[in-house]
Structures are given as C-alpha cells and as structure tokens.
Design a protein around this motif. Structure first.
Motif, PDB file in Angstrom:
ATOM      1  N   PRO A 142       0.753  -1.293  -0.059  1.00 28.46           N
ATOM      2  CA  PRO A 142       0.075   0.162   0.163  1.00 28.46           C
ATOM      3  C   PRO A 142       0.773   1.185  -0.138  1.00 28.46           C
ATOM      4  O   PRO A 142       0.457   2.486  -0.609  1.00 28.46           O
ATOM      5  CB  PRO A 142      -0.907  -0.163   1.035  1.00 28.46           C
ATOM      6  N   SER A 143       2.048   1.334   0.335  1.00 26.17           N
ATOM      7  CA  SER A 143       3.087   2.320   0.519  1.00 26.17           C
ATOM      8  C   SER A 143       3.443   2.821  -0.706  1.00 26.17           C
ATOM      9  O   SER A 143       3.787   4.083  -1.057  1.00 26.17           O
ATOM     10  CB  SER A 143       4.311   2.189   1.312  1.00 26.17           C
ATOM     11  N   ARG A 145       1.386   3.966  -2.763  1.00 26.55           N
ATOM     12  CA  ARG A 145       0.544   5.203  -3.027  1.00 26.55           C
ATOM     13  C   ARG A 145       1.249   6.483  -2.683  1.00 26.55           C
ATOM     14  O   ARG A 145       0.840   7.707  -3.309  1.00 26.55           O
ATOM     15  CB  ARG A 145      -0.582   5.425  -2.419  1.00 26.55           C
ATOM     16  N   PHE A 146       2.528   6.692  -2.112  1.00 24.74           N
ATOM     17  CA  PHE A 146       3.416   7.578  -1.679  1.00 24.74           C
ATOM     18  C   PHE A 146       4.417   7.770  -2.943  1.00 24.74           C
ATOM     19  O   PHE A 146       5.055   8.891  -2.685  1.00 24.74           O
ATOM     20  CB  PHE A 146       4.064   7.447  -0.377  1.00 24.74           C
ATOM     21  N   ARG A 156      -5.203   5.507  -1.642  1.00 20.66           N
ATOM     22  CA  ARG A 156      -5.587   4.098  -2.065  1.00 20.66           C
ATOM     23  C   ARG A 156      -6.566   4.038  -3.292  1.00 20.66           C
ATOM     24  O   ARG A 156      -6.641   3.416  -4.072  1.00 20.66           O
ATOM     25  CB  ARG A 156      -5.795   3.045  -1.008  1.00 20.66           C
ATOM     26  N   TYR A 174      -8.560  -4.028  -1.352  1.00 19.67           N
ATOM     27  CA  TYR A 174      -9.075  -4.014  -0.016  1.00 19.67           C
ATOM     28  C   TYR A 174     -10.433  -3.003  -0.149  1.00 19.67           C
ATOM     29  O   TYR A 174     -10.572  -1.787   0.280  1.00 19.67           O
ATOM     30  CB  TYR A 174      -7.983  -3.235   0.706  1.00 19.67           C
TER      31      TYR A 174
ATOM     32  N   LEU B 166     -12.022  -1.080  10.441  1.00 23.89           N
ATOM     33  CA  LEU B 166     -10.396  -0.509  10.975  1.00 23.89           C
ATOM     34  C   LEU B 166     -10.267   0.682  10.628  1.00 23.89           C
ATOM     35  O   LEU B 166     -10.819   1.199   9.709  1.00 23.89           O
ATOM     36  CB  LEU B 166      -9.203  -1.569  10.360  1.00 23.89           C
ATOM     37  N   ASN B 169      -5.954   3.054   7.148  1.00 23.48           N
ATOM     38  CA  ASN B 169      -5.078   2.384   6.635  1.00 23.48           C
ATOM     39  C   ASN B 169      -4.346   1.092   7.574  1.00 23.48           C
ATOM     40  O   ASN B 169      -3.222   0.502   7.519  1.00 23.48           O
ATOM     41  CB  ASN B 169      -3.714   3.107   6.080  1.00 23.48           C
ATOM     42  N   LEU B 170      -5.379   0.776   8.571  1.00 19.51           N
ATOM     43  CA  LEU B 170      -4.941  -0.553   9.158  1.00 19.51           C
ATOM     44  C   LEU B 170      -5.927  -1.644   8.269  1.00 19.51           C
ATOM     45  O   LEU B 170      -7.219  -1.308   7.778  1.00 19.51           O
ATOM     46  CB  LEU B 170      -5.389  -0.633  10.718  1.00 19.51           C
ATOM     47  N   GLN B 171      -5.518  -2.894   8.087  1.00 22.08           N
ATOM     48  CA  GLN B 171      -6.009  -3.894   7.119  1.00 22.08           C
ATOM     49  C   GLN B 171      -6.326  -5.017   7.961  1.00 22.08           C
ATOM     50  O   GLN B 171      -5.212  -5.494   8.354  1.00 22.08           O
ATOM     51  CB  GLN B 171      -5.430  -3.834   5.644  1.00 22.08           C
ATOM     52  N   TYR B 172      -7.280  -5.734   7.524  1.00 25.07           N
ATOM     53  CA  TYR B 172      -7.371  -7.280   7.802  1.00 25.07           C
ATOM     54  C   TYR B 172      -6.621  -8.041   6.437  1.00 25.07           C
ATOM     55  O   TYR B 172      -7.110  -7.632   5.492  1.00 25.07           O
ATOM     56  CB  TYR B 172      -8.537  -7.852   7.882  1.00 25.07           C
ATOM     57  N   GLY B 184      -0.848  -0.632   7.131  1.00 25.48           N
ATOM     58  CA  GLY B 184      -0.510  -0.431   5.693  1.00 25.48           C
ATOM     59  C   GLY B 184       0.760   0.423   5.491  1.00 25.48           C
ATOM     60  O   GLY B 184       1.058   0.680   4.188  1.00 25.48           O
ATOM     61  N   ASP B 185       0.884   1.224   6.474  1.00 20.24           N
ATOM     62  CA  ASP B 185       1.863   2.338   6.039  1.00 20.24           C
ATOM     63  C   ASP B 185       3.381   1.724   6.187  1.00 20.24           C
ATOM     64  O   ASP B 185       4.484   2.181   5.721  1.00 20.24           O
ATOM     65  CB  ASP B 185       1.874   3.582   7.090  1.00 20.24           C
TER      66      ASP B 185
END
Lengths: 325, 204
Positions: A142-143, A145-146, A156, A174, B166, B169-172, B184-185
């Motif tokens: 996901p990072s 996206r930066f 996202r 997601y 959640l 940017n916290l993800q299951y 997610g970060d």
C-alpha cells in the motif's frame, strides 16, 4: 429504453461493420492482423500479418488519449519490450498518460526494484513527461501510493479528470464499506461526459485461473449501473479480454503487459467478445465526444483487437431512443 | 411524662418515616437499575477495540511526525527510508506487544465466527478462490513485516463488510490460517487472530 438502444448501437458497431478507415499515417505501429474487432468468443491465437496497418484510433486534436498497461512489475524482457512499443507508439499516437492496472511491482519493493520494474522500462515515456496513474494490485504494498510517479497522491483510491473524462481509480485489493461510500459519492458528483473506472480485480473474466470477482461485483456494479459508468478496465488476469457489455458497461481486462498466462481464457466463455492469451499486450485508447476507440497491440507489435464503442449516454443513442418513441 | 411519651411517639414516627423513605429510595433505585439498559459485552468489547486501534493510530501519527511523515516522493529510496524508520520506531515503542493487545478476546472470537460462518456459506469454488493466493507455512509475529515477496490476498469484500471496521490504513489480511491486522503504512503485523481458516488440505 435509452440503455437498451445504446446497447443495440454498440452491437451494430461491433458486429463486423467496418470502422471508418483511418489515415495510414496514424496506424503505422507495424503489421496489424485484424481490424474492426470482429465479434468472436474464441481467444485469438496467431494473427496473420496484414499488408496495410489499420487502426481504430482517429488521433483527433482534442480527444483524450491514453495507454493501458496491467500487471507490469516484473522487470523482465517482456515488460521492457512493451515499454519500447509504448514509447514507439507515442510518436504516432501522442497519448498524454498511462493507466496502470495494478501489480506494479512483483516480489521485492526495494528502491532498486522501483528502478528495474518501473523507471527503466518506461524511461523514454517518463522523460517525455507522460504521467502514469496507478492502482494497487494484490502484489503491491500500500505504500506505493506515496511513490510520486504513480500519481496517487497518498491515496489508495482517487479520481482524476482529463478533458471530458473522469477516471475513478479503486483499490480492489481492499474494498471496504468506506471506499464503497466514497465511490458512491464521487460518482454521484461527477458531471463528466465519460465515466471510466479501473482497478485490479476484474468483475467479469473468462480466466480459468481467477475468473470473475463476484464479491466485488456485488458491491460496485450497482453503483456503476446507477451512475451510468461507461467503461471499466481491470488487470489480475495475465491476458487481454474484451467482454461483451454487461448491463450496458464495457469491460476490458488488460493484465498481460509483462506476465502471460497462456491459453487461460476459457475457450467457450459466453462473456468473451474477444480474447488474446498467446502473448503480452497493451492498449491505446482515444476518447472522442461519443466514441471510445481502441487498439490492443501485442508484444510482437501486432494489432490483436481494435474497435470503436459508443458512449452509453451518447447523443446518438438518445436520438435513436427518441426516434423509436 | 406526657411530654416524654409524645417524644417517644414522635421519635418512633420519625424512625418509621426514615425507614419508609429509605425503602422508597431503594425501591426507586432498584427500579431505575432495572430500567437501565444492560451493558452488552460485545458492544463494550468493540468499543474497547476501536479505542485501542485509535490509540495505535495516534501513536503512529506521533512517531511519524517526530520522524519524517510519509508523503509523496519521487525518490523510492527516500520512501523506503521513511517507512523503515517509522516501522523501527513502532517496533521499539511496542516491543512488548503481545497477541490480543489490540484485539480483545471477544472481538477475536467475533472475527473468527464471522469468517468461519462466511466461508461455510460460500460455494466450495468461492472458498478455494478466497484463499488461493494466501501464503502458507508462515506464522504471524507481531512487529514483523508481512512477507515481502508474498501477494497480499484480498479478503472477499462481502466478508470484509461484516468485520469490525478498522481505522486509517489498518487492514485485515490472511496469512496462512490466520487473520492479521496489517499496518498499511509500515507493512507491520500489529496483532492477529490465530487459526481462523480451515487447515490446509482440509475440507475446502
């Protein structure tokens, strides 16, 4: 009624009627094999060379021009070859931007990977100032996206506008209720002439490995229909497929721009309009006032699909509806 | 004498009045308690879960602010450095974190029940598809990153809609048979629920 008649208009265009010829100077990508996108549900196998390179692209002055690539991030030879073809195509069809359908980075995502799997294969295009707009695939952190060259601005999911078109870029890896609510709001506010969505997982697919993403479809398709989306692009499947319009919406899968899942399109799939799973490919797309024109080109620089699709809310479609009434 | 007798009567009346008042108050309190909604343990656990998650996000925000916040950059090395330094700071701050620190037991059970019920109601093909890209043979460890070269398998969106939300940017994500909460970060696993999915090779 309008929707039905628009669909009829589309079938007419796709039903083998030759698309108006385009000057050869526009279509010199190289030896093309097929034109006019004849309707078939059989995957294309080995297109034969044609003497005159046809193309659907009009290359109009004010049209929106872009390229489509998917599942690219291998850093391998196929990706580099497609990158070279993309660069070459631009001299004849000066597209302004490229949409990336996810899986932008397979395996590691070290700084060197960003160079090998993105910056090097597309260097000539990046140097020319062409912008890339990425979406996240299931192999992407996901990072990403930066990463500024992906133009996601830290998001996202996001939208961007080009001319008369608005693009809705989703994170299908997601799909939360929050994202669905955002999509509904974004679509409801859009006054764009063309509404186009793209994301990684295809709602409809004839792929034998993955197939259609029915969960995702249950959530987003009602919104696409309600807000009259025109076209959807997806990746994930490592081949090219143009689907028969579903609920008035055109669907393309173009996830074969570096990886290839050869022979993976179900041979008798009832939803395939055109399939190509014998080589890598990418797309060039042009949006005019009421038509989407496209060429799909293989790694061997052959035209494997091409055509023109009417915008579902086109003036022509509405005119026909009025005439019938 | 009369006076004393009157005084006794008054005192007795006073005591009776006090007793009556106390009884009335007690009855009122009991009635009020009976009328008040009973605290739902699951709601309370979910509230606690959200509180803990927001605490985590606040911590991450503070640490990112003290370091260099993640923001769009064209330099992949700089992006990786920012991400790594944030991950290191979170690891250090949460070095004693254990399973269940963020996910209260009743919420872990809710997540488990929700996923298992969803899978039971899916066709075998859809069940297989949902886990087809899940990396096996790896146990989650808090504060470790998600396996770098593994795909991030998608939680089926209709299932995701049933799980507790959640934040930011916290993800299951599935990892082997487990459900992890991924930051997610930073790609860090910050908590997980173990053994949610059927065993590999078991009934699909």
């Amino acid at each position: 009624m309008t929707r039905v008649l628009s669909a009829i208009a589309v079938v007419f265009v796709l039903g083998g009627v030759p698309y108006p010829h385009v000057p050869a100077s526009v279509g010199q990508i190289t030896a093309f094999a097929e034109q006019g996108a004849p309707a078939t549900n059989a995957p294309a196998r080995a297109p034969a060379a044609a003497a005159t390179p046809p193309t659907a692209l009009l290359n109009e002055k004010d049209s929106v021009k872009f390229a489509v690539i998917g599942d690219t991030g291998t850093g391998g030879s196929a990706q580099k070859t497609i990158g070279k073809l993309l660069s070459d195509a631009r001299s004849r069809f000066p597209y302004e931007f490229v949409i990336m359908l996810g899986d932008n980075m397979y395996g590691g995502e070290s700084p060197a990977d960003f160079v090998n799997k993105f910056e090097t294969p597309y260097k000539p295009i990046l140097d020319a100032g062409v912008k890339f707009y990425a979406t996240l695939g299931n192999h992407d952190e996901p990072s990403q996206r930066f990463y500024k060259p992906f133009n996601m601005d830290g998001n996202r999911f996001y939208t961007f506008k080009k001319g008369d078109a608005e693009f809705f870029v989703l994170d299908s890896t997601y799909m939360t209720p929050v994202q669905v609510a955002w999509l509904k709001e974004a679509l409801s506010k859009s006054s764009a002439r063309w509404k186009i969505a793209y994301f990684h997982h295809p709602l409809y697919s004839s792929g034998e490995k993955h197939g259609s993403e029915e969960d995702l479809r249950a959530l987003v398709e009602p919104l696409f229909v309600q807000y009259k989306l025109d076209v959807v692009f997806a990746g994930h499947e490592h081949f090219y497929e143009r689907l028969k319009p579903q609920q008035g919406i055109y669907y393309f899968t173009a996830g074969g721009s570096a990886k290839l899942r050869e022979g993976n399109i179900a041979a008798k799939s009832p939803i395939t309009e055109k399939g190509f799973d014998t080589d890598n490919s990418f797309m060039l797309v042009e949006l005019t006032k009421d038509r989407l024109l496209f060429d799909t080109i293989s790694r061997k620089a052959q035209l494997v699909d091409s055509g023109a699709l009417m915008r579902r809310q086109s003036d022509a479609g509405q005119g026909q509806a009025a005439a019938v009434r | 004498m009369k006076l004393r007798a009157r005084s006794l009567v008054t005192t007795r009346r006073f005591r009776l009045a006090i007793c009556a008042a106390v009884l009335a108050c007690s009855a009122g309190l009991l009635q009020a308690q009976a009328a008040a909604p009973k605290a739902d343990p699951q709601t309370a656990a979910l509230q606690e879960f959200q509180k803990r998650l927001h605490g985590y996000v606040e911590l991450r925000t503070k640490l990112a602010h003290d370091l260099r916040p993640l923001k769009p950059t064209a330099n992949a090395a700089e992006l990786a450095a920012r991400q790594d330094s944030l991950a290191a700071a979170i690891r250090e701050t949460r070095k004693n974190a254990r399973v269940g620190d963020l996910i209260p037991t009743p919420v872990a059970e809710l997540v488990r029940r929700t996923i298992q019920s969803d899978f039971q109601n899916r066709a075998p093909e859809a069940r297989r598809a949902a886990v087809s890209e899940v990396t096996g043979g790896i146990s989650p460890v808090i504060n470790r990153t998600y396996p770098a070269k593994a795909a991030l398998p998608t939680i089926p969106p209709l299932l995701l809609a049933k799980l507790p939300l959640l934040p930011d940017n916290l993800q299951y994500r599935f990892l082997d048979r487990h459900v992890v909460i991924l930051d997610g970060d930073t790609e860090l696993i910050i908590d997980y629920v173990a053994n949610v999915l059927p065993a590999r090779g078991g009934p699909s």
